[in-house]
Enzyme design. Structure first.
Site, mmCIF file in Angstrom:
data_model
loop_
_atom_site.group_PDB
_atom_site.id
_atom_site.type_symbol
_atom_site.label_atom_id
_atom_site.label_comp_id
_atom_site.label_asym_id
_atom_site.label_seq_id
_atom_site.Cartn_x
_atom_site.Cartn_y
_atom_site.Cartn_z
ATOM 1 N N ASP A 125 40.108 31.137 34.072
ATOM 2 C CA ASP A 125 39.589 32.398 34.531
ATOM 3 C C ASP A 125 38.106 32.422 34.649
ATOM 4 O O ASP A 125 37.544 32.968 35.561
ATOM 5 C CB ASP A 125 40.052 33.420 33.311
ATOM 6 C CG ASP A 125 41.590 33.863 33.540
ATOM 7 O OD1 ASP A 125 42.192 33.496 34.592
ATOM 8 O OD2 ASP A 125 42.119 34.399 32.625
ATOM 9 N N GLU A 141 42.825 28.293 39.954
ATOM 10 C CA GLU A 141 43.648 26.932 40.256
ATOM 11 C C GLU A 141 42.750 25.675 40.359
ATOM 12 O O GLU A 141 43.111 24.786 39.792
ATOM 13 C CB GLU A 141 44.640 27.290 41.116
ATOM 14 C CG GLU A 141 45.661 28.217 41.228
ATOM 15 C CD GLU A 141 46.434 28.426 40.020
ATOM 16 O OE1 GLU A 141 46.424 27.288 39.347
ATOM 17 O OE2 GLU A 141 46.816 29.481 39.567
#
Length: 727
Positions: free
Chosen positions: A628, A563
């Site tokens: 990611d 995030e």
């Protein structure tokens, strides 16, 4: 021997805390002392953790991992193969993964709360949650009412032309009036365009009206397939069948719903593509309502806005609004001018009825399920209680979160998780400072953005205050005998509150802007530079107090880093430290970034999913793939900092892996997934996320730290010579 007996007792006693689920053929009886390598000499156990939490954690890993495989060949399969082979998908599900499993546990807990008897001393929002659930569970009454809740709405709006046939009189019918009426009843009637109150991208403290293109019933690319494609054929069959259910003659339904489909295809051709929408500069075009009317005169815009807005938010022709996609409105005007009223009405009421099927009687739900079978492979509806739980959780998200954290959340976790977040944020600062391709001015702006990033952990303290909740939900009511109307009554109230924001000033610290607490998710809001981590995700495979930190850093820590990286991905990079749309990059640095971004895009675009043989969309998934890659890197480095500060951790019993290796295994097993063929196909074609296996293979192959920890030879599948790296 006594040690082994003690361990066995602990393990058996605690199997109740980790029950066998419906998803996996799990046989804990096979995980004995010998299989877990616990027969070694006691002197060799000094570096092995033998607490209850460590034993359970080891067992969970052993359920999934396949140690017959080489981790340097395919780390995802190595980490997940037993899980993949031993997991079956229930008929009411389309896939099984850690998120689904954790959500199941969350649902069980919420069910225990909402099915409890109504207490006279409870506040009204809590009572209404329980009333809405009861109304939803009253299937006999819902069946008795049949389609009437929907047909009453259709009748008030002049009827659905395909059903009424030649008796439909469109002379006085207006699509604008219909959308106004539907919006005021709680339906977000955004079938032709979106109308909402949103933050001004370039003045974050200010709210503004935003007009945007609609979300279509299918993805744009799906509508542009040939009519003979299975996707379109299945969709069109659902259109025809639903119209017939409401009373249309088949010949009329086939003809008129084909016209609706052709209209939807035309809409798909004029909407902006996903790739174009990743640049928010393409979505920011300010103009007054007076200018809007002059440019797009196909409707009375001022009347439309003021008919829907609450009194406190009324506007004049001088109000400045954001028209996200001006070209779409230009093309929409021409399309509406050249489309018969009957087709427009059929389209709007098709959208309305299909959206409402889940809330009506079984005959409507059966048609929806038949379509879902072909689209996703789902074979049967969820158990009714789960559906009702989802409706309640979404309609009363703040109240649901309040009850959840009061009863179930370990409040000590909030401090632990905040410490993890601080550690990861500090390590991200180090990473940004070390980036060689970034000039000093841009680097300082990036560091400021990281510094100003607000992280909302678990829940706001206001959820513990009954008075705050009562004020938030106001006078909204629920009638246990009218599930359908009550559901949309709650939505109507929520929609009105959102529209009232137009005259408010946005504040990051406002607790009402938090994500719901009882949610298995995390979210970065790029227009506010805020990360939300709801309480619901801090459990299960993601986080536990009683297991080593490498497991938590590999799981929830990687999600935190993910995030955080969104602040600097292909969309986040366009917003500054306040969440304002602004260019804070030097040209040469942006060029270097794009080059590295293209590496990620190409890497993932060359991945082919083995069951469907489809290649991933490296463009559509770019932002998530960047996140990611950055997330697992920063989580790993933060864990190294944790070890430097707290000392080395012990290994897990029965496993030969080092703490560093267990970090990677933990991170990989978060993404162990089993999909139905229809679901994985749809995911590859439409989702912004790569399938689970590539969320492991992609990032891990790019990280030297992974290859070092597993001694993967240079040039092996998990240690390619060419790697992609942004941060």
């Amino acid at each position: 021997m006594l040690l082994l007996l003690k361990i066995s007792l602990i393990f058996l006693l605690n199997s109740a805390f980790h029950p066998v689920t419906a998803y996996s053929v799990r046989n804990f009886r096979n995980i004995d002392a010998e299989s877990m390598n616990l027969t070694a000499s006691p002197n060799s156990c000094d570096d092995i953790c033998l607490t209850r939490g460590c034993i359970i954690t080891a067992a969970v890993i052993l359920e999934k991992i396949d140690e017959n495989l080489d981790p340097c060949d395919d780390f995802y399969t190595f980490s997940c193969n037993r899980y993949i082979n031993n997991t079956f998908i229930p008929d009411d599900q389309t896939q099984i993964d850690v998120f689904v499993e954790t959500h199941e546990k969350l649902q069980e807990r919420i069910k225990a709360i909402i099915t409890a008897p109504i207490d006279d001393n409870e506040i009204e929002p809590f009572k209404n949650m329980k009333r809405l659930y009861r109304a939803c569970m009253n299937k006999a009454l819902i069946e008795e009412r049949g389609l009437k809740p929907m047909t009453d709405v259709l009748e008030k709006e002049g009827g659905w032309p395909v059903v009424m046939g030649g008796t439909w009189d469109g002379s006085d019918w207006s699509w604008t009036d219909t959308q106004i009426h539907l919006n005021k009843q709680g339906y977000t009637a955004e079938y032709l365009f979106k109308f909402k109150v949103d933050n001004d991208y370039k003045n974050i403290t200010k709210y503004i009206i935003r007009i945007d293109q609609p979300n279509l019933q299918l993805e744009r690319e799906q509508f542009l397939e040939e009519f003979e494609s299975q996707t379109i054929q299945d969709y069109h069959k659902y259109q025809v069948d639903l119209a017939i259910l409401y009373g249309a003659k088949r010949i009329c339904a086939e003809l008129q719903m084909r016209e609706v489909l052709e209209f939807e295809v035309k809409l798909a051709r004029i909407v902006m593509t996903k790739e174009e929408r990743t640049d928010f500069n393409n979505l920011y075009h300010l103009m007054s309502i007076k200018e809007l009317q002059a440019k797009y005169p196909f409707m009375d815009w001022l009347n439309y806005f003021n008919s829907i807005l609450p009194d406190v938010s009324r506007v004049t022709k001088d109000e400045i609004i954001n028209v996200s996609v001006p070209k779409y409105l230009e093309d929409l005007g021409r399309l509406l001018e050249n489309t018969p009223k009957r087709t427009i009405a059929n389209y709007i009421f098709w959208c309305l009825t299909s959206m409402s099927s889940s809330f009506l009687s079984q005959d409507a739900r059966n048609l929806e399920l038949e379509y879902m079978k072909s689209a996703t492979g789902q074979l049967e509806d969820e158990p009714r209680w789960k559906e009702c739980m989802n409706y309640v959780s979404k309609s009363y998200s703040i109240a649901t979160g309040a009850l959840y954290v009061r009863k179930y959340f370990n409040h000590d976790s909030k401090e632990t998780v905040q410490d993890m977040m601080d550690m990861i944020k500090a390590k991200y600062d180090v990473i940004l400072r070390s980036v060689e391709w970034m000039d000093d001015q841009t680097k300082q702006s990036a560091l400021l953005k990281l510094k100003n990033m607000l992280t909302n952990i678990a829940y706001p303290n206001e959820l513990m205050d009954d008075n705050k909740l009562v004020d938030y939900y106001g006078s909204v009511t629920v009638d246990e005998t009218k599930f359908y109307e009550s559901l949309f009554n709650v939505q109507k109230y929520s929609h009105e509150q959102d529209l009232k924001d137009l005259r408010e000033t946005y504040s990051k610290s406002d607790w009402k802007n938090w994500f719901g607490a009882a949610v298995i998710d995390a979210y970065y809001d790029l227009t506010k530079n805020v990360i939300n981590f709801p309480a619901g995700i801090f459990q299960g495979r993601f986080f536990s107090h009683d297991r080593p930190a490498y497991m938590n850093y590999g799981a929830i820590g990687t999600v935190m880093g993910h995030e955080m990286t969104h602040a600097f991905d292909n969309q986040g990079k366009r917003f500054d430290s306040d969440g304002t749309l602004a260019n804070w990059w030097k040209n040469e640095t942006m060029e270097a970034y794009i080059e590295k971004e293209n590496c990620i895009k190409t890497q993932y675009g060359n991945y082919s999913e083995p069951t469907t043989k489809l290649y991933l969309d490296g463009v559509n998934t770019l932002g998530e793939n960047i996140a990611d890659n950055g997330g697992v890197r920063v989580a790993y480095q933060a864990y190294q900092k944790f070890v430097d500060k707290n000392g080395p951790e012990k290994k897990l019993p029965g496993l030969k892996y080092t703490p560093n290796q267990l970090f990677w295994i933990s991170g990989a097993q978060v993404w162990c997934s089993v999909y139905r063929p229809e679901t994985i196909k749809q995911s590859i074609e439409t989702s912004i996320h790569s399938p689970g296996q590539f969320r492991v293979l992609g990032p891990f192959r790019n990280l030297e730290e992974f290859s070092k920890d597993f001694n993967c030879p240079k040039g092996s599948p998990m240690n390619p010579v060419h790697k992609c790296e942004i941060f």
